[in-house]
Design a protein around this motif. Sequence first.
Motif, PDB file in Angstrom:
ATOM      1  N   TYR A  32       0.831  -1.214   0.000  1.00 40.19           N
ATOM      2  CA  TYR A  32       0.000   0.000   0.000  1.00 40.19           C
ATOM      3  C   TYR A  32       0.864   1.263   0.000  1.00 40.19           C
ATOM      4  N   ALA A  33       2.014   1.204   0.670  1.00 34.63           N
ATOM      5  CA  ALA A  33       2.892   2.382   0.736  1.00 34.63           C
ATOM      6  C   ALA A  33       3.450   2.711  -0.650  1.00 34.63           C
ATOM      7  N   CYS A  34       3.784   1.677  -1.432  1.00 28.89           N
ATOM      8  CA  CYS A  34       4.294   1.916  -2.787  1.00 28.89           C
ATOM      9  C   CYS A  34       3.222   2.600  -3.618  1.00 28.89           C
ATOM     10  N   ARG A  35       2.003   2.112  -3.472  1.00 25.62           N
ATOM     11  CA  ARG A  35       0.894   2.669  -4.247  1.00 25.62           C
ATOM     12  C   ARG A  35       0.592   4.106  -3.814  1.00 25.62           C
ATOM     13  N   ALA A  36       1.013   4.476  -2.611  1.00 25.71           N
ATOM     14  CA  ALA A  36       0.801   5.851  -2.129  1.00 25.71           C
ATOM     15  C   ALA A  36       2.048   6.703  -2.377  1.00 25.71           C
ATOM     16  N   ASP A  37       2.996   6.149  -3.160  1.00 22.44           N
ATOM     17  CA  ASP A  37       4.220   6.891  -3.527  1.00 22.44           C
ATOM     18  C   ASP A  37       5.117   7.215  -2.340  1.00 22.44           C
ATOM     19  N   LEU A  38       5.108   6.365  -1.352  1.00 22.74           N
ATOM     20  CA  LEU A  38       5.905   6.665  -0.145  1.00 22.74           C
ATOM     21  C   LEU A  38       7.281   6.003  -0.183  1.00 22.74           C
ATOM     22  N   GLU A  39       7.572   5.256  -1.227  1.00 22.50           N
ATOM     23  CA  GLU A  39       8.896   4.617  -1.412  1.00 22.50           C
ATOM     24  C   GLU A  39       9.383   3.969  -0.112  1.00 22.50           C
ATOM     25  N   PRO A  40       8.647   3.009   0.420  1.00 26.06           N
ATOM     26  CA  PRO A  40       8.996   2.507   1.761  1.00 26.06           C
ATOM     27  C   PRO A  40      10.313   1.744   1.811  1.00 26.06           C
ATOM     28  N   GLU A  82       8.044  -5.881  -3.978  1.00 24.01           N
ATOM     29  CA  GLU A  82       9.266  -5.541  -4.721  1.00 24.01           C
ATOM     30  C   GLU A  82       8.928  -4.964  -6.104  1.00 24.01           C
ATOM     31  N   ARG A  83       7.972  -5.618  -6.760  1.00 28.25           N
ATOM     32  CA  ARG A  83       7.585  -5.164  -8.106  1.00 28.25           C
ATOM     33  C   ARG A  83       7.047  -3.731  -8.064  1.00 28.25           C
ATOM     34  N   LEU A  84       6.392  -3.389  -6.972  1.00 27.10           N
ATOM     35  CA  LEU A  84       5.816  -2.041  -6.859  1.00 27.10           C
ATOM     36  C   LEU A  84       6.852  -1.012  -6.389  1.00 27.10           C
ATOM     37  N   GLY A  85       8.055  -1.486  -6.026  1.00 29.50           N
ATOM     38  CA  GLY A  85       9.134  -0.544  -5.709  1.00 29.50           C
ATOM     39  C   GLY A  85       9.578  -0.477  -4.262  1.00 29.50           C
ATOM     40  N   ALA A  86       9.080  -1.381  -3.415  1.00 34.21           N
ATOM     41  CA  ALA A  86       9.531  -1.343  -2.010  1.00 34.21           C
ATOM     42  C   ALA A  86      10.994  -1.754  -1.940  1.00 34.21           C
ATOM     43  N   ALA A 309      -0.534   6.203   8.463  1.00 40.07           N
ATOM     44  CA  ALA A 309       0.813   6.780   8.304  1.00 40.07           C
ATOM     45  C   ALA A 309       0.828   7.777   7.147  1.00 40.07           C
ATOM     46  N   ASP A 310       0.131   7.421   6.059  1.00 41.06           N
ATOM     47  CA  ASP A 310       0.093   8.286   4.872  1.00 41.06           C
ATOM     48  C   ASP A 310      -0.467   9.667   5.233  1.00 41.06           C
ATOM     49  N   LYS A 311      -1.541   9.645   6.005  1.00 44.18           N
ATOM     50  CA  LYS A 311      -2.172  10.901   6.434  1.00 44.18           C
ATOM     51  C   LYS A 311      -1.171  11.723   7.264  1.00 44.18           C
ATOM     52  N   PHE A 312      -0.494  11.039   8.182  1.00 42.64           N
ATOM     53  CA  PHE A 312       0.482  11.707   9.053  1.00 42.64           C
ATOM     54  C   PHE A 312       1.615  12.317   8.215  1.00 42.64           C
ATOM     55  N   ILE A 313       2.143  11.525   7.263  1.00 41.47           N
ATOM     56  CA  ILE A 313       3.285  11.993   6.453  1.00 41.47           C
ATOM     57  C   ILE A 313       2.868  13.198   5.600  1.00 41.47           C
ATOM     58  N   LYS A 314       1.679  13.130   5.026  1.00 42.05           N
ATOM     59  CA  LYS A 314       1.178  14.250   4.200  1.00 42.05           C
ATOM     60  C   LYS A 314       1.163  15.525   5.020  1.00 42.05           C
ATOM     61  N   GLN A 315       0.651  15.428   6.242  1.00 46.33           N
ATOM     62  CA  GLN A 315       0.599  16.613   7.111  1.00 46.33           C
ATOM     63  C   GLN A 315       1.999  17.146   7.364  1.00 46.33           C
TER      64      GLN A 315
END
Length: 323
Positions: A32-40, A82-86, A309-315
């Motif tokens: 989910y983090a990859c799909r949210a562009d967070l490059e985990p 991995e395929r999504l970029g993690a 986490a996504d919400k927190f990081i965006k803020q």
Amino acid sequence: MRRKGVEEHMEEKVEKLVIIGSGPAGLTAAIYACRADLEPLVYMGTKYGGQLMLTSDVENFPGFPDPVLGPDLIMKMKSQAERLGARLVQEDVVKVNFKTYPFEVYTDSGVSKALSVIIATGANPRRLNLESELKLMGKGVSNCAVCDGFFFRGKKVAVVGGGDTAMEEATFLTKFATSVKVIHRRDELRASAALRKEATADPKISFIWNTVVTDVLGDGKVQGVRTKDLKTGREDELQVDGLFVAIGYDPNTDIFRGQIELDPKGYAVVKNGTESSVPGVFVAGDVHDFRYRQAVTASADGCKALLDADKFIKQKLEVKVVS
Ligand code: NAP
């Protein structure tokens, strides 16, 4: 010592998100983090994958009409992440510092800084520490009746333990097994009154008190257990096709002691879904959840932790852009 200039500080790499753990909770959070562009950045641990790595056929994870082996399920989740970029790193986290910000996550090879951290380090079922138990794990020895009970239709099984988990496992197993023997090391159950009552009233369940399992018998699959009565010293052999070890779990929270709030048994305390006691640090899976403990609930938890986490990081990033 030379002090760092502002530019050097700005160049210092700060991860948006570090995920600690690589069971279904950690890997789902990573997907989910990859799909949210967070490059985990995912610290998987040296022995990655968690409890599924010790499970044989998994028949209750949706999307797999045929049984899938626990390790294969983990490898599929890992490949998807991995395929999504993690970025998956097979290292153990040895220390964290959540008292500073960005947070710091240490491994033997260095430190990563992160705007947010997801803890998904799981829990380990306690073992009897018998060689035969490990050898026959997934071949009749199990820690999860909900996962494996189905394979014992029409068979005899034993459950070790006297707590809530043991009572729940024993009661669940009566759906399939013809008899369930609970082997407990004392003559009194630790389990809550309601679970105790349900188990003791079930005609399929019987109790062997003051007794421990000293060996699991069978070549390639469980055929019985050797027991020892702690009061008389008498040794016996009990014929069973399955052994469910339900003597508790140890959450993997040693490195978080003093950093986030833990309950008296060491589980991470969460509020509002997946928040730990430190804003920006989120928790997913068995490391806090002693109730459901399923691969699919851990996965769901990983998804929830990521959304939080996504919400927190965006803020945090919005504040940075404005200031
Ligand atoms: P637990 O409460 O720690 O009970 C472990 C049981 O295993 C105890 O009866 C203990 O014996 C026995 N045991 C421990 N080590 C052993 C060993 N080496 N050999 C033989 N027996 C051993 O663990 P749990 O049942 O997994 O429960 C953990 C927590 O989750 C508890 O807080 C429980 O209330 C909670 N939980 C709640 C639910 C629910 O609400 N539905 C369901 C499951 C769990 P002694 O009694 O002699 O110490």
